[in-house]
Design an enzyme around this catalytic site. Structure first.
Site, PDB file in Angstrom:
ATOM      1  N   ASP A   1      68.407  17.544 -65.270  1.00 47.81           N
ATOM      2  CA  ASP A   1      68.885  17.222 -66.615  1.00 47.81           C
ATOM      3  C   ASP A   1      67.690  16.900 -67.514  1.00 47.81           C
ATOM      4  O   ASP A   1      66.638  16.474 -67.042  1.00 47.81           O
ATOM      5  CB  ASP A   1      69.892  16.068 -66.591  1.00 47.81           C
TER       6      ASP A   1
ATOM      7  N   GLU B   1      73.656  12.598 -70.392  1.00 42.98           N
ATOM      8  CA  GLU B   1      73.947  11.196 -70.678  1.00 42.98           C
ATOM      9  C   GLU B   1      75.305  11.003 -71.345  1.00 42.98           C
ATOM     10  O   GLU B   1      75.919   9.943 -71.209  1.00 42.98           O
ATOM     11  CB  GLU B   1      72.842  10.588 -71.545  1.00 42.98           C
TER      12      GLU B   1
END
Length: 423
Positions: free
Chosen positions: A83, A153
């Site tokens: 990520d 997130e």
């Protein structure tokens, strides 16, 4: 092929990590918020192309997501994922390459930005693994996908990539493999079969009162008092409604109402986060939240019913038994006592599993540590692990560069080679 042979192949095909240490510092000092990972993605794509190893590079998937595909004959299709997004946190690590970045967030507010969750390590380790595995093409066959995901997130990146036709651009993987740097001893890895990370639900709750002058509260319905009642009662869900043997967390992370002290506001917003590891417990808690919010609103004489809006949802992360057993065998052989094969499930959450579950494919997630061994041992000796070891999302979160990066690269390569045909 035996796991000992995997370790031998890997040890004889090392790469110089010095350029990646520099690249890591670049990523750390140039973080980008969710939805805005443009330069991070551009740097990763350019690096993949610069390897001149045959990676097909696909960009702008589900926002700034990208994937590189290395086809190397018949065999399994393995997807490694990192990520890319950072957090709205003001860094306080004192590092010479600490972030000074600010960005305008999706709420149009300018905020400090920091890689406070280690995604800079994830991207760097995956780029290094991409190079190392490409140089080892003579030792394995199959197809390798290295995927760089945006917006983890806020729980939207994996689904956005799938919805944007990810698997029309790259092959559907047989296995999805993911790692995360956590506050564990550097050089160590941890994994487990079964539940590995929590399911998470976040909500914005709006409570409606009647505003007025601070000197005339009897002419108003005070949403701050209403919200305070909600916050206090929400704390009783875990302590009084959930079986103590079950895992659950209910956190109120934000309460906002009004602009000044002598005006009673007309509404209050409460933001709540729930973590669970059992669907029945989750269902019970969500019903309890609605009951408490509705009941407190009615008891306060609210002018209208409260509004409860889900803002994010992370799925429960479950490690496939067969895949994880094989990964753990490889890790045990290579890392030895530095491999914890039964780490506790994390209370945190992730969205990577959508990359596999959307195609009915198995996943395996593991952690690698980033805390310098000397600092960990000293904190443990004095019973101060909770106080002295910074956790993810902290302004002090700063994984030691080595052996953290080396461990992350080794773990990715070992896991991939566990399933790619080795010759």
């Amino acid at each position: 092929m035996s796991t000992s042979n995997l370790a031998t192949i890997l040890s004889s095909n090392s790469i110089d990590l010095a350029p990646y240490e520099t690249l890591y510092k670049h990523f750390h000092s140039h973080p980008e918020l969710s939805y805005q990972e443009r330069e991070t993605a551009s740097t990763a794509a350019s690096h993949l192309r610069s390897l001149d190893a045959g990676y097909e590079v696909h960009t702008s998937i589900g926002g700034h997501g990208l994937a590189g595909v290395l086809r190397n004959g018949n065999g399994k299709i393995i997807l490694l994922r990192a990520d890319m997004d950072a957090l709205p946190v003001k860094e306080d690590t004192g590092l010479e390459y600490a972030s000074q970045v600010t960005m305008r967030d999706t709420d149009d507010v300018t905020k400090p930005v920091m890689h406070a969750c280690g995604h800079d390590f994830h991207v760097t380790a995956l780029l290094a693994a991409a190079e190392r595995l490409a140089r080892m093409k003579g030792s394995w066959t199959g197809t390798l996908i290295v995927l760089f995901q945006p917006n983890e997130e806020r729980a939207g990146g994996a689904q956005a990539m799938v919805d944007d036709g990810l698997y029309n651009k790259v092959p559907i993987p047989d296995i999805v493999l993911v790692q995360h740097v956590l506050p564990l001893k550097a050089g160590h890895v941890g994994c487990r079969i079964g539940t590995i990370m929590s399911e998470a639900d976040s909500f914005k709750i709006t409570l409606f009162g009647r505003g007025g002058h601070g000197s005339m509260p009897h002419r108003t319905i005070d949403p701050v008092v209403m919200a305070a009642g909600v916050v206090l009662k929400l704390q009783t869900i875990v302590s009084r409604e959930v079986d103590p043997d079950e895992f659950a967390v209910v956190t109120v992370g934000s309460l906002q109402a009004g602009q000044t002290e002598n005006i009673i506001a007309d509404k209050a917003e409460v933001r709540v986060n729930v973590r669970t590891q059992d669907p029945k417990v989750r269902d019970k808690i969500l019903k309890s939240i609605r009951r408490i919010v509705t009941g407190e609103s009615e008891a306060s004489g609210a002018v209208k019913e409260p509004l409860i809006e889900e803002t994010t949802h992370f799925p429960l992360s479950v490690n496939d038994e067969q895949v994880t057993s094989q990964v753990l065998n490889s890790f045990r052989d290579s890392f030895g006592e530095r491999c914890n094969a039964n780490m506790k499930p994390s209370t945190a959450s992730e969205d990577y599993s959508i990359l596999g579950s959307s195609q009915n494919k198995p996943c395996c997630f593991w952690a690698f540590g980033g805390v310098e061994e000397r600092i960990w041992d000293e904190a443990e000796k004095h019973g101060r692990l909770m106080q002295d070891i910074a956790v993810n999302h902290s302004p002090f979160f700063a994984p030691v560069l080595q052996p953290t990066l080396e461990t992350g690269v080794d773990a990715l390569c070992l896991a991939a080679l566990t399933f790619l045909k080795c010759s």
